[in-house]
Each structure stands twice: as structure tokens, then as C-alpha cells.
Design an enzyme around this catalytic site. Structure first.
Site, short mmCIF file in Angstrom:
data_model
loop_
_atom_site.label_atom_id
_atom_site.label_comp_id
_atom_site.label_asym_id
_atom_site.label_seq_id
_atom_site.Cartn_x
_atom_site.Cartn_y
_atom_site.Cartn_z
N ARG A 71 72.39 4.10 7.02
CA ARG A 71 71.09 2.77 7.47
C ARG A 71 72.05 1.52 6.16
NH1 ARG A 71 65.73 5.80 7.35
NH2 ARG A 71 66.46 7.25 6.45
N TYR B 246 46.45 12.95 23.99
CA TYR B 246 45.00 13.72 23.22
C TYR B 246 44.12 13.54 22.69
CZ TYR B 246 47.37 18.68 22.90
OH TYR B 246 48.52 19.41 23.35
N LYS C 46 60.95 8.82 20.05
CA LYS C 46 59.21 8.33 19.33
C LYS C 46 58.90 7.24 20.01
CE LYS C 46 60.34 8.71 15.01
NZ LYS C 46 59.47 9.62 14.65
N PHE D 250 62.76 11.14 2.55
CA PHE D 250 62.27 10.13 2.28
C PHE D 250 60.64 9.78 1.60
CE2 PHE D 250 62.27 4.96 2.20
CZ PHE D 250 62.04 5.01 1.12
N TYR E 147 66.59 9.13 19.40
CA TYR E 147 65.64 8.59 18.71
C TYR E 147 64.24 7.73 19.18
CZ TYR E 147 63.12 7.07 14.53
OH TYR E 147 62.46 7.02 13.37
N GLY F 184 48.52 20.09 18.86
CA GLY F 184 47.37 21.65 19.45
C GLY F 184 46.69 21.51 18.38
N ASN G 7 61.71 21.82 7.44
CA ASN G 7 62.66 22.70 7.46
C ASN G 7 64.10 21.87 6.92
OD1 ASN G 7 63.69 20.78 9.47
ND2 ASN G 7 64.09 21.43 10.94
N GLY H 209 65.73 16.72 5.03
CA GLY H 209 65.35 16.66 4.11
C GLY H 209 66.01 17.17 2.66
#
Length: 331
Positions: free
Chosen positions: A192, A165, A155, A17, A151, A108, A38, A42
Site C-alpha cells: 500500500r 441473511y 467483498k 492491523f 479482492y 451461520g 489463521n 496477521g
């Protein structure tokens, strides 16, 4: 602009989305866009209109595995992740891996390419909040071992490793905390509240709210969100930033709006609250206003009309399909 002068951006979760809308925005801004997905959640239909363009390419790849992109890379936007209860309750391990291993791989890559990286975090890092609205300084109230923990914690880790980093390696990073967003290309049956209500209205079913519907959400139209993300990427701000619409509404009131919008006469019925369902969700966007000069422009009435027309145009078999197995797992 000559092809050689185009900046190159990698967008993960490109067929999802938000990822697909980001691809559109960066194509519009004349970037060379490399989409990666992947396709576990999606849909290539979201980006098939871009395949004919010379400044778009697509990799079918899982970012939890080693990521290689040949040539220069100036920006990375990491939006690969299941983002709805129906997804992360079905594929909890993949959800944790894309937030941890996937983010590590892409950081990376960003370091190797000297690219600026923006990660898609979420209001879910606040859990079931004890303050409202939620400012970026609030650390959250999250159940690490509950059904939503896969989830939420993915996150939260994603934010931590990204900031590590930034501070240790000096990598240019940005962190956007996304609140409830809606618009065309949402999946109608992803668990949702907004697509669930509209799907039920289109099928002539009662609208199912959880609890008494007194819990709140704040809905941001996708175009507004994409604008906020775009501004954040090109800002100098490295700390997490809320992007969302602070116009708060109860679920019961929202269901009544959907019934009015769809011209139906369904009733609102109540189901038990899923485990750890947030009682309040409203962003404090003070920082976005002050630093980015951003705030949402599209009213909920306008955005809902566009979204409803999109859902109405879907094939009948997609409208009729429904899946509440996620709900049973979350009780």
C-alpha cells in the site's frame, strides 16, 4: 462489571492491523473478546499484550472452515481477509474463500447465537470509480477478472450474502465500507502507498509512484476509523456505510508530504500504473455524519507523525525487507 455480565464479541482477523485495534477498543469497553486469526497475514505481536487478560482469548483458526465458539456470543466483527495487493495477489484463492465461505460460516454462527454481525467491506467495491466522491448508492466499476478482482468481488459477494441473511433470516447485520486507513501496526511492506513511501524513505530509496501521481487517495487515521466502526455496530443502520476521511490528496502531493515528514531528499520516480488502479478515491461520509454523528478528528499531519515514529521503531531487518513481486503480477 462482573465476568458473567460482560458481553462477548468475536473478532476475526484479530492479529491484523484493524482487527488488533478493534480488540483493544472492545477490551477497553469491558467486553469479553474472542480473537480469531489463521495468521496467514496477521501477526501475534499485534495482540500479545492482551494474552494476559482474563477477558481475552485467542483461536488460531481459518474461518473458511467450520467455525465453532462455545458459550454465548453477542457480536461478531468479521475482519479476516487479506487487504493489500501484496497479499491478495499472492493468495488469491484464500482471499476469495475468506470473503465467501468465511462470511457464510460466520453468518451461520451469528444466526445460531442470535448475535449481531458487522462485516468489513471496502472502498474497493467501487473499483475504478466514475463518480467522485463515492456515495454508498454508487454501484462501482469493477473488472471481475482483473488481478484486483479476487479482492473486489470477494467483498461485493460478502455484502450481498450479509444483506441476504438480514432480509431473509432477519439477522442483525452491519456493513462498513472502509477507505484507506493508516496507523501503527500496518505492515511496512504490504504494497500500500503509505507504508511503501515511508519504507522507501527509511531505506534512503527513491519514492515510487505509479503513473504521474495524479490519482488520488483519502487517508483516515486508525483511531478515527475504529470509532466509526464502533458507532456503526451499535446503531440501527443495516445498509452499507462509508467510513473514511474525505480529505483527498494526489499521490504525488502525498509523496512530497512524506519526503518533508521524514526529512529526506529522495526524488519521486514514476512506474507504470498497475492494472485497474483506481484513479480517484474519496468517501462521501454524509450518512456517517448524519446517522452516527461521526467524522474524522485526527489530521493527516498528526496521524502521519505517529505512524512514522512507529515505523522508525521497527527492527532494522523489517525496514530493509521489500517485495515488489506483487507489482509485477498486477501489470
Amino acid at each position: 462489571m462482573a465476568v458473567a455480565e460482560r458481553k462477548r464479541v468475536l473478532i476475526t482477523g484479530a492479529a491484523g492491523f484493524l482487527g488488533s485495534h478493534l480488540c483493544d477498543r472492545f477490551i477497553k469497553e469491558n467486553f469479553h473478546v474472542i480473537g480469531m486469526d489463521n495468521l496467514i497475514t496477521g501477526d501475534l505481536r499485534n495482540i500479545e499484550h492482551l494474552f494476559k487478560l482474563e477477558n481475552f482469548e485467542f483461536y488460531n483458526h481459518d474461518v473458511s472452515k467450520f467455525v465453532h465458539v462455545p458459550g454465548e456470543l453477542h457480536y461478531i466483527l468479521h475482519f479476516a481477509s487479506p487487504a493489500s495487493p501484496i497479499d491478495y495477489l499472492k493468495i488469491p484463492i484464500q482471499t476469495l474463500k475468506v470473503g465467501s465461505l468465511g462470511t457464510h460460516n460466520l453468518l451461520g454462527l451469528a444466526r445460531a447465537k442470535n448475535a449481531r454481525m458487522l462485516i468489513a467491506s471496502t472502498s474497493e467495491i467501487y473499483g475504478d470509480p466514475t463518480v467522485n466522491p463515492q456515495p454508498e448508492e454508487y454501484w462501482g466499476n469493477v473488472n471481475t477478472v482483473g488481478p484486483r478482482g479476487v479482492y473486489d468481488e470477494a467483498k461485493r459477494f460478502q455484502e450481498s450474502i450479509t444483506m441476504a441473511y438480514h432480509t431473509f433470516h432477519g439477522l442483525e447485520t452491519r456493513i462498513v465500507r472502509i477507505f484507506n486507513t493508516y496507523g501503527p501496526r500496518m505492515r511496512l511492506n504490504d504494497g500500500r502507498v503509505l507504508p511503501a513511501f515511508i519504507g522507501q524513505a527509511l531505506r534512503g530509496e527513491p519514492l515510487t509512484m505509479f503513473g504521474d501521481g495524479s490519482q488520488t487517495r483519502s487517508f483516515c487515521y486508525v483511531d478515527d476509523l475504529i470509532e466509526g466502526i464502533y458507532r456503526l455496530l451499535f446503531s440501527d443502520y443495516a445498509q452499507p456505510m462509508n467510513i473514511g476521511n474525505p480529505d483527498e490528496i494526489t499521490i504525488k502531493e502525498f509523496g512530497e508530504e512524506i519526503i518533508k515528514l521524514t526529512g529526506t531528499n529522495q526524488e519521486l520516480i514514476s512506474l507504470p500504473l498497475p492494472t485497474d488502479d483506481p484513479k480517484q478515491r474519496r468517501p462521501d461520509i454524509t450518512k456517517a455524519r448524519a446517522i452516527l454523528g461521526w467524522e474524522p478528528k485526527v489530521s493527516r499531519a498528526e496521524g502521519l507523525k505517529i505512524t512514522y515514529n512507529y515505523f522508525k521503531s521497527l527492527p532494522e531487518h523489517e525496514i530493509k525487507h521489500k517485495d515488489f513481486t506483487w507489482y509485477n503480477k498486477s501489470l
